[in-house]
Design an enzyme around this catalytic site. Structure first.
Site, PDB file in Angstrom:
ATOM      1  N   TYR A 155      16.084  -2.918   3.875  1.00  0.00           N
ATOM      2  CA  TYR A 155      15.097  -3.723   3.136  1.00  0.00           C
ATOM      3  C   TYR A 155      15.825  -4.722   2.239  1.00  0.00           C
ATOM      4  CZ  TYR A 155      11.214  -4.689  -0.077  1.00  0.00           C
ATOM      5  OH  TYR A 155      10.250  -5.301  -0.841  1.00  0.00           O
TER       6      TYR A 155
ATOM      7  N   SER B  53      11.997  -9.787  -3.291  1.00  0.00           N
ATOM      8  CA  SER B  53      12.090  -8.559  -4.085  1.00  0.00           C
ATOM      9  C   SER B  53      13.360  -8.596  -4.925  1.00  0.00           C
ATOM     10  CB  SER B  53      12.142  -7.358  -3.142  1.00  0.00           C
ATOM     11  OG  SER B  53      12.547  -6.197  -3.824  1.00  0.00           O
TER      12      SER B  53
HETATM   13  N1  LIG Z   1       4.882  -3.242  -3.981  1.00  0.00           N
HETATM   14  C1  LIG Z   1       6.045  -3.537  -4.552  1.00  0.00           C
HETATM   15  O1  LIG Z   1       6.486  -2.870  -5.522  1.00  0.00           O
HETATM   16  C2  LIG Z   1       6.856  -4.688  -4.064  1.00  0.00           C
HETATM   17  C3  LIG Z   1       8.024  -5.013  -4.768  1.00  0.00           C
HETATM   18  C4  LIG Z   1       8.792  -6.087  -4.361  1.00  0.00           C
HETATM   19  C5  LIG Z   1       8.383  -6.831  -3.269  1.00  0.00           C
HETATM   20  N2  LIG Z   1       7.258  -6.492  -2.585  1.00  0.00           N
HETATM   21  C6  LIG Z   1       6.902  -7.328  -1.438  1.00  0.00           C
HETATM   22  O2  LIG Z   1       5.563  -7.731  -1.566  1.00  0.00           O
HETATM   23  C7  LIG Z   1       4.998  -7.967  -0.270  1.00  0.00           C
HETATM   24  C8  LIG Z   1       3.656  -7.263  -0.181  1.00  0.00           C
HETATM   25  O3  LIG Z   1       3.889  -5.884  -0.390  1.00  0.00           O
HETATM   26  P1  LIG Z   1       2.735  -4.869  -0.828  1.00  0.00           P
HETATM   27  O4  LIG Z   1       3.291  -4.038  -1.904  1.00  0.00           O
HETATM   28  O5  LIG Z   1       1.454  -5.573  -1.022  1.00  0.00           O
HETATM   29  O6  LIG Z   1       2.691  -3.949   0.486  1.00  0.00           O
HETATM   30  P2  LIG Z   1       1.461  -3.395   1.356  1.00  0.00           P
HETATM   31  O7  LIG Z   1       0.335  -2.974   0.483  1.00  0.00           O
HETATM   32  O8  LIG Z   1       2.103  -2.396   2.259  1.00  0.00           O
HETATM   33  O9  LIG Z   1       1.013  -4.672   2.184  1.00  0.00           O
HETATM   34  C9  LIG Z   1       1.861  -5.250   3.130  1.00  0.00           C
HETATM   35  C10 LIG Z   1       1.053  -6.200   3.968  1.00  0.00           C
HETATM   36  O10 LIG Z   1       1.919  -6.781   4.955  1.00  0.00           O
HETATM   37  C11 LIG Z   1       1.272  -6.646   6.221  1.00  0.00           C
HETATM   38  N3  LIG Z   1       2.207  -6.692   7.329  1.00  0.00           N
HETATM   39  C12 LIG Z   1       3.221  -5.843   7.637  1.00  0.00           C
HETATM   40  N4  LIG Z   1       3.808  -6.233   8.776  1.00  0.00           N
HETATM   41  C13 LIG Z   1       3.163  -7.348   9.209  1.00  0.00           C
HETATM   42  C14 LIG Z   1       3.292  -8.209  10.319  1.00  0.00           C
HETATM   43  N5  LIG Z   1       4.212  -7.984  11.272  1.00  0.00           N
HETATM   44  N6  LIG Z   1       2.466  -9.262  10.416  1.00  0.00           N
HETATM   45  C15 LIG Z   1       1.521  -9.500   9.481  1.00  0.00           C
HETATM   46  N7  LIG Z   1       1.321  -8.708   8.419  1.00  0.00           N
HETATM   47  C16 LIG Z   1       2.143  -7.653   8.291  1.00  0.00           C
HETATM   48  C17 LIG Z   1       0.532  -5.330   6.128  1.00  0.00           C
HETATM   49  O11 LIG Z   1      -0.442  -5.227   7.153  1.00  0.00           O
HETATM   50  P3  LIG Z   1      -0.980  -3.787   7.689  1.00  0.00           P
HETATM   51  O12 LIG Z   1      -2.059  -3.356   6.751  1.00  0.00           O
HETATM   52  O13 LIG Z   1      -1.470  -4.126   9.046  1.00  0.00           O
HETATM   53  O14 LIG Z   1       0.190  -2.842   7.690  1.00  0.00           O
HETATM   54  C18 LIG Z   1      -0.068  -5.490   4.738  1.00  0.00           C
HETATM   55  O15 LIG Z   1      -1.193  -6.322   4.771  1.00  0.00           O
HETATM   56  C19 LIG Z   1       6.050  -7.478   0.726  1.00  0.00           C
HETATM   57  O16 LIG Z   1       6.773  -8.572   1.232  1.00  0.00           O
HETATM   58  C20 LIG Z   1       6.960  -6.591  -0.114  1.00  0.00           C
HETATM   59  O17 LIG Z   1       8.280  -6.561   0.396  1.00  0.00           O
HETATM   60  C21 LIG Z   1       6.484  -5.441  -2.953  1.00  0.00           C
END
Ligand SMILES: NC(=O)c1ccc[n+]([C@@H]2O[C@H](COP(=O)([O-])OP(=O)(O)OC[C@H]3O[C@@H](n4cnc5c(N)ncnc54)[C@H](OP(=O)(O)O)[C@@H]3O)[C@@H](O)[C@H]2O)c1
Length: 292
Positions: free
Chosen positions: A210, A143
Protein backbone atom coordinates in the site's frame (compact mmCIF):
# COMPACT_ATOMS: atom_id res chain seq x y z
CA UNK A 1 -23.13 28.80 -5.48
CA UNK A 2 -21.58 31.22 -7.99
CA UNK A 3 -19.20 29.92 -10.61
CA UNK A 4 -18.91 26.51 -8.87
CA UNK A 5 -22.47 25.75 -9.94
CA UNK A 6 -21.29 25.34 -13.52
CA UNK A 7 -18.48 22.96 -12.75
CA UNK A 8 -18.56 19.24 -13.37
CA UNK A 9 -16.64 16.97 -11.02
CA UNK A 10 -15.99 13.23 -11.47
CA UNK A 11 -15.20 11.19 -8.34
CA UNK A 12 -13.90 7.60 -8.43
CA UNK A 13 -14.73 4.93 -5.84
CA UNK A 14 -17.62 7.04 -4.59
CA UNK A 15 -20.27 4.52 -3.52
CA UNK A 16 -19.07 4.70 0.10
CA UNK A 17 -16.47 6.05 2.49
CA UNK A 18 -14.50 9.20 1.73
CA UNK A 19 -15.44 9.23 -1.98
CA UNK A 20 -19.15 9.24 -1.19
CA UNK A 21 -18.64 12.08 1.29
CA UNK A 22 -16.62 14.09 -1.27
CA UNK A 23 -19.57 13.79 -3.69
CA UNK A 24 -22.04 14.76 -0.96
CA UNK A 25 -20.11 17.88 0.09
CA UNK A 26 -19.61 19.06 -3.51
CA UNK A 27 -23.26 18.42 -4.37
CA UNK A 28 -24.28 20.47 -1.33
CA UNK A 29 -22.45 23.39 -3.01
CA UNK A 30 -24.74 22.92 -6.02
CA UNK A 31 -21.93 21.47 -8.15
CA UNK A 32 -22.73 18.79 -10.71
CA UNK A 33 -20.96 15.59 -9.70
CA UNK A 34 -20.63 12.25 -11.46
CA UNK A 35 -20.49 9.57 -8.78
CA UNK A 36 -18.66 6.54 -10.14
CA UNK A 37 -18.40 3.05 -8.65
CA UNK A 38 -17.17 -0.30 -9.90
CA UNK A 39 -20.40 -2.02 -8.87
CA UNK A 40 -23.47 -0.51 -10.55
CA UNK A 41 -25.88 -1.65 -7.84
CA UNK A 42 -23.81 -0.11 -5.05
CA UNK A 43 -23.30 3.04 -7.14
CA UNK A 44 -27.01 3.49 -7.85
CA UNK A 45 -27.87 2.93 -4.20
CA UNK A 46 -25.39 5.66 -3.28
CA UNK A 47 -26.96 7.96 -5.87
CA UNK A 48 -30.45 7.31 -4.49
CA UNK A 49 -29.24 8.00 -0.97
CA UNK A 50 -27.95 11.43 -2.04
CA UNK A 51 -31.16 12.21 -3.92
CA UNK A 52 -33.17 11.32 -0.82
CA UNK A 53 -31.09 13.98 0.99
CA UNK A 54 -32.29 16.53 -1.58
CA UNK A 55 -29.06 16.49 -3.61
CA UNK A 56 -30.17 16.42 -7.22
CA UNK A 57 -27.03 17.56 -9.07
CA UNK A 58 -25.49 14.06 -8.90
CA UNK A 59 -25.37 11.53 -11.72
CA UNK A 60 -23.96 8.00 -11.81
CA UNK A 61 -21.76 6.04 -14.18
CA UNK A 62 -19.97 2.72 -13.60
CA UNK A 63 -16.18 2.82 -13.39
CA UNK A 64 -13.72 0.10 -12.44
CA UNK A 65 -10.45 2.03 -12.36
CA UNK A 66 -8.49 -1.21 -12.86
CA UNK A 67 -10.26 -1.97 -16.16
CA UNK A 68 -9.14 -0.10 -19.26
CA UNK A 69 -12.43 -0.98 -21.01
CA UNK A 70 -14.41 0.55 -18.16
CA UNK A 71 -12.20 3.67 -18.10
CA UNK A 72 -12.67 4.24 -21.85
CA UNK A 73 -16.45 3.67 -21.58
CA UNK A 74 -16.66 6.39 -18.89
CA UNK A 75 -14.59 8.82 -21.01
CA UNK A 76 -16.88 8.27 -24.01
CA UNK A 77 -20.03 8.71 -21.92
CA UNK A 78 -18.71 11.91 -20.31
CA UNK A 79 -17.83 13.30 -23.71
CA UNK A 80 -21.27 12.53 -25.15
CA UNK A 81 -23.23 13.62 -22.08
CA UNK A 82 -21.35 16.72 -20.91
CA UNK A 83 -18.78 17.57 -23.58
CA UNK A 84 -16.09 18.01 -20.93
CA UNK A 85 -15.31 17.97 -17.22
CA UNK A 86 -13.65 20.42 -14.82
CA UNK A 87 -12.32 18.35 -11.93
CA UNK A 88 -11.31 14.71 -11.55
CA UNK A 89 -11.00 13.32 -8.03
CA UNK A 90 -9.10 10.01 -8.03
CA UNK A 91 -10.29 8.55 -4.75
CA UNK A 92 -10.73 4.79 -5.35
CA UNK A 93 -8.17 2.74 -3.45
CA UNK A 94 -7.65 -0.61 -1.79
CA UNK A 95 -5.56 -2.15 0.95
CA UNK A 96 -5.21 -5.92 0.55
CA UNK A 97 -5.46 -7.32 4.05
CA UNK A 98 -3.91 -10.62 3.00
CA UNK A 99 -0.76 -10.83 5.09
CA UNK A 100 1.23 -12.50 2.32
CA UNK A 101 3.12 -10.32 -0.10
CA UNK A 102 2.98 -12.18 -3.41
CA UNK A 103 2.34 -11.22 -7.02
CA UNK A 104 -1.33 -12.20 -6.56
CA UNK A 105 -1.83 -9.94 -3.52
CA UNK A 106 0.31 -7.05 -4.74
CA UNK A 107 -0.81 -6.70 -8.36
CA UNK A 108 -4.45 -5.63 -7.64
CA UNK A 109 -3.24 -2.97 -5.19
CA UNK A 110 -0.80 -1.49 -7.69
CA UNK A 111 -3.36 -1.79 -10.50
CA UNK A 112 -5.95 0.13 -8.48
CA UNK A 113 -3.95 2.63 -6.44
CA UNK A 114 -1.29 3.52 -9.02
CA UNK A 115 -1.98 2.29 -12.56
CA UNK A 116 -5.73 2.89 -12.05
CA UNK A 117 -5.13 6.53 -11.13
CA UNK A 118 -2.83 6.95 -14.11
CA UNK A 119 -5.19 5.32 -16.59
CA UNK A 120 -8.26 7.25 -15.46
CA UNK A 121 -6.30 10.52 -15.50
CA UNK A 122 -4.85 9.85 -18.94
CA UNK A 123 -8.28 9.00 -20.38
CA UNK A 124 -10.00 12.06 -18.88
CA UNK A 125 -7.24 14.65 -19.44
CA UNK A 126 -8.47 15.47 -22.97
CA UNK A 127 -11.93 16.18 -21.49
CA UNK A 128 -10.68 18.60 -18.83
CA UNK A 129 -11.76 22.15 -19.66
CA UNK A 130 -9.30 24.84 -18.72
CA UNK A 131 -11.73 27.70 -19.22
CA UNK A 132 -12.96 27.65 -15.61
CA UNK A 133 -11.54 30.13 -13.10
CA UNK A 134 -8.22 28.78 -11.82
CA UNK A 135 -8.05 26.10 -14.49
CA UNK A 136 -9.08 22.47 -14.36
CA UNK A 137 -7.93 20.11 -11.64
CA UNK A 138 -6.85 16.55 -11.00
CA UNK A 139 -6.90 15.58 -7.31
CA UNK A 140 -5.49 12.28 -6.04
CA UNK A 141 -6.46 10.93 -2.63
CA UNK A 142 -3.15 9.42 -1.49
CA UNK A 143 -2.00 8.73 2.09
CA UNK A 144 0.58 9.60 4.71
CA UNK A 145 1.84 6.05 4.07
CA UNK A 146 3.07 7.47 0.77
CA UNK A 147 5.53 9.89 2.36
CA UNK A 148 9.18 9.22 1.54
CA UNK A 149 10.16 8.91 5.20
CA UNK A 150 8.76 5.37 5.00
CA UNK A 151 11.05 4.34 2.16
CA UNK A 152 14.45 2.96 3.13
CA UNK A 153 16.17 2.89 -0.26
CA UNK A 154 18.21 6.10 -0.16
CA UNK A 155 18.70 6.23 -3.91
CA UNK A 156 14.94 6.17 -4.54
CA UNK A 157 14.35 8.70 -1.76
CA UNK A 158 16.87 11.05 -3.41
CA UNK A 159 15.44 10.65 -6.91
CA UNK A 160 11.79 10.79 -5.86
CA UNK A 161 12.47 13.91 -3.74
CA UNK A 162 13.69 15.72 -6.83
CA UNK A 163 10.13 16.71 -7.72
CA UNK A 164 10.98 19.09 -10.51
CA UNK A 165 12.70 16.38 -12.53
CA UNK A 166 10.32 13.52 -11.83
CA UNK A 167 8.94 11.75 -14.89
CA UNK A 168 6.10 9.26 -15.29
CA UNK A 169 8.55 6.73 -16.73
CA UNK A 170 10.69 6.92 -13.61
CA UNK A 171 7.68 6.39 -11.34
CA UNK A 172 6.62 3.41 -13.49
CA UNK A 173 10.11 1.95 -13.16
CA UNK A 174 9.95 2.36 -9.35
CA UNK A 175 6.63 0.46 -9.19
CA UNK A 176 7.76 -2.23 -11.63
CA UNK A 177 11.00 -2.71 -9.67
CA UNK A 178 8.94 -3.38 -6.54
CA UNK A 179 6.70 -5.84 -8.40
CA UNK A 180 9.75 -7.64 -9.82
CA UNK A 181 11.29 -7.95 -6.35
CA UNK A 182 8.01 -9.39 -5.04
CA UNK A 183 8.00 -11.96 -7.85
CA UNK A 184 11.68 -12.78 -7.27
CA UNK A 185 11.08 -13.00 -3.54
CA UNK A 186 13.90 -10.52 -3.01
CA UNK A 187 12.06 -7.45 -1.75
CA UNK A 188 13.59 -7.74 1.72
CA UNK A 189 16.78 -5.74 1.93
CA UNK A 190 15.94 -3.73 -1.17
CA UNK A 191 14.89 -0.75 0.92
CA UNK A 192 11.16 -0.95 0.37
CA UNK A 193 9.05 0.45 3.20
CA UNK A 194 9.87 -1.40 6.39
CA UNK A 195 6.67 -2.32 8.16
CA UNK A 196 8.00 -4.72 10.78
CA UNK A 197 5.88 -2.89 13.36
CA UNK A 198 2.78 -3.81 11.38
CA UNK A 199 3.51 -7.48 10.76
CA UNK A 200 1.46 -8.57 13.75
CA UNK A 201 -1.27 -6.00 13.13
CA UNK A 202 -4.47 -6.79 11.20
CA UNK A 203 -2.80 -5.18 8.19
CA UNK A 204 0.38 -7.30 8.21
CA UNK A 205 2.98 -6.70 5.53
CA UNK A 206 0.28 -5.62 3.08
CA UNK A 207 0.97 -2.12 4.35
CA UNK A 208 4.33 -2.29 2.54
CA UNK A 209 2.57 -2.66 -0.83
CA UNK A 210 0.00 0.00 0.00
CA UNK A 211 2.83 2.35 0.93
CA UNK A 212 4.67 1.73 -2.37
CA UNK A 213 1.43 2.41 -4.28
CA UNK A 214 0.86 5.70 -2.45
CA UNK A 215 4.51 6.84 -2.78
CA UNK A 216 4.01 6.21 -6.49
CA UNK A 217 0.80 8.26 -6.87
CA UNK A 218 2.24 11.20 -4.96
CA UNK A 219 5.30 11.08 -7.24
CA UNK A 220 3.03 10.68 -10.28
CA UNK A 221 1.21 13.91 -9.39
CA UNK A 222 4.56 15.78 -9.42
CA UNK A 223 5.55 14.11 -12.69
CA UNK A 224 2.20 14.99 -14.27
CA UNK A 225 2.59 18.57 -13.09
CA UNK A 226 6.02 18.70 -14.77
CA UNK A 227 4.57 17.35 -18.02
CA UNK A 228 1.74 19.90 -17.95
CA UNK A 229 4.10 22.79 -17.20
CA UNK A 230 6.30 21.72 -20.12
CA UNK A 231 3.21 21.82 -22.37
CA UNK A 232 1.99 25.24 -21.19
CA UNK A 233 1.47 27.54 -24.11
CA UNK A 234 0.42 24.66 -26.32
CA UNK A 235 -1.35 22.75 -23.54
CA UNK A 236 -4.04 23.37 -20.96
CA UNK A 237 -3.82 24.89 -17.52
CA UNK A 238 -4.53 22.02 -15.16
CA UNK A 239 -3.69 22.06 -11.45
CA UNK A 240 -2.81 18.69 -9.96
CA UNK A 241 -2.78 17.86 -6.25
CA UNK A 242 -2.17 14.80 -4.10
CA UNK A 243 -3.53 14.78 -0.58
CA UNK A 244 -4.21 12.64 2.45
CA UNK A 245 -7.60 12.48 4.14
CA UNK A 246 -5.91 11.49 7.43
CA UNK A 247 -6.83 8.36 9.39
CA UNK A 248 -10.56 8.11 8.71
CA UNK A 249 -13.07 5.59 10.09
CA UNK A 250 -14.28 3.65 7.03
CA UNK A 251 -14.55 0.03 5.87
CA UNK A 252 -10.97 0.45 4.69
CA UNK A 253 -9.63 0.11 8.25
CA UNK A 254 -12.63 -1.64 9.82
CA UNK A 255 -13.67 1.76 11.15
CA UNK A 256 -10.56 2.11 13.30
CA UNK A 257 -9.82 5.60 11.96
CA UNK A 258 -9.94 8.57 14.31
CA UNK A 259 -11.45 11.06 11.85
CA UNK A 260 -15.02 11.14 10.54
CA UNK A 261 -15.65 10.93 6.79
CA UNK A 262 -16.74 14.58 6.92
CA UNK A 263 -13.29 15.50 8.27
CA UNK A 264 -11.52 13.13 5.85
CA UNK A 265 -13.23 14.68 2.82
CA UNK A 266 -12.32 18.20 3.95
CA UNK A 267 -8.94 18.61 2.22
CA UNK A 268 -9.90 17.08 -1.16
CA UNK A 269 -13.13 19.13 -1.21
CA UNK A 270 -11.27 22.29 -0.19
CA UNK A 271 -8.74 21.72 -3.01
CA UNK A 272 -11.61 21.23 -5.48
CA UNK A 273 -13.27 24.46 -4.40
CA UNK A 274 -10.14 26.62 -4.09
CA UNK A 275 -7.57 25.18 -6.54
CA UNK A 276 -4.66 26.98 -4.79
CA UNK A 277 -2.15 28.24 -7.35
CA UNK A 278 0.92 27.72 -5.17
CA UNK A 279 0.59 24.05 -4.38
CA UNK A 280 0.12 22.37 -7.72
CA UNK A 281 2.12 19.12 -8.08
CA UNK A 282 2.44 18.84 -4.31
CA UNK A 283 1.17 16.72 -1.41
CA UNK A 284 -1.48 18.25 0.90
CA UNK A 285 -2.61 17.43 4.42
CA UNK A 286 -5.12 19.47 6.45
CA UNK A 287 -5.35 22.11 3.69
CA UNK A 288 -1.56 22.66 3.71
CA UNK A 289 1.36 21.54 1.56
CA UNK A 290 3.44 19.02 3.53
CA UNK A 291 6.62 17.05 2.81
CA UNK A 292 6.36 14.23 0.33
N1 LIG B 1 -9.66 5.60 5.53
C1 LIG B 1 -8.43 6.06 5.76
O1 LIG B 1 -7.99 6.17 6.93
C2 LIG B 1 -7.56 6.49 4.63
C3 LIG B 1 -6.32 7.06 4.94
C4 LIG B 1 -5.48 7.49 3.93
C5 LIG B 1 -5.90 7.35 2.62
N2 LIG B 1 -7.10 6.78 2.33
C6 LIG B 1 -7.46 6.68 0.91
O2 LIG B 1 -8.75 7.22 0.73
C7 LIG B 1 -9.38 6.59 -0.39
C8 LIG B 1 -10.78 6.18 0.00
O3 LIG B 1 -10.67 5.27 1.08
P1 LIG B 1 -11.87 4.95 2.08
O4 LIG B 1 -11.32 4.99 3.44
O5 LIG B 1 -13.07 5.75 1.74
O6 LIG B 1 -12.10 3.41 1.72
P2 LIG B 1 -13.44 2.57 1.44
O7 LIG B 1 -14.53 2.97 2.36
O8 LIG B 1 -12.96 1.15 1.45
O9 LIG B 1 -13.82 3.01 -0.03
C9 LIG B 1 -13.00 2.70 -1.12
C10 LIG B 1 -13.78 2.94 -2.38
O10 LIG B 1 -12.94 2.60 -3.50
C11 LIG B 1 -13.68 1.74 -4.35
N3 LIG B 1 -12.83 0.92 -5.20
C12 LIG B 1 -11.93 -0.03 -4.85
N4 LIG B 1 -11.39 -0.57 -5.95
C13 LIG B 1 -11.96 0.03 -7.02
C14 LIG B 1 -11.84 -0.09 -8.42
N5 LIG B 1 -11.02 -1.00 -8.97
N6 LIG B 1 -12.57 0.72 -9.21
C15 LIG B 1 -13.41 1.63 -8.68
N7 LIG B 1 -13.61 1.78 -7.36
C16 LIG B 1 -12.88 0.99 -6.55
C17 LIG B 1 -14.53 0.92 -3.40
O11 LIG B 1 -15.59 0.27 -4.10
P3 LIG B 1 -16.30 -1.08 -3.54
O12 LIG B 1 -17.34 -0.64 -2.56
O13 LIG B 1 -16.85 -1.68 -4.77
O14 LIG B 1 -15.22 -1.91 -2.89
C18 LIG B 1 -15.01 2.03 -2.48
O15 LIG B 1 -16.05 2.76 -3.07
C19 LIG B 1 -8.45 5.44 -0.80
O16 LIG B 1 -7.67 5.83 -1.90
C20 LIG B 1 -7.57 5.24 0.43
O17 LIG B 1 -6.30 4.73 0.08
C21 LIG B 1 -7.94 6.35 3.30
Amino acid sequence: MGEEAERLVVVTGANKGIGFEIVRQLAKEGITVVLTARDATRGKEALESLKSQGLHTVNFHPLDVASQESVLALAEWLHKTYGGIDILVNNAGILNLDKDVTFETVKPVLDTNYFGVKNVTKALLPLLRDDTAGGAQVIVVASRFGQLKHLENKDYVKKLSDREHLTEDFVDSFVNHYLKDVVDGSQKGEGWPNWTDWVNSPYGRSVETYSVSKVAVIAYVSALHNTLVAQLGSGKKINVFSCTPGFVATDFNNNRGTKTVEEGADTPVWLALHSPKEGTGKFWDERKVVDF
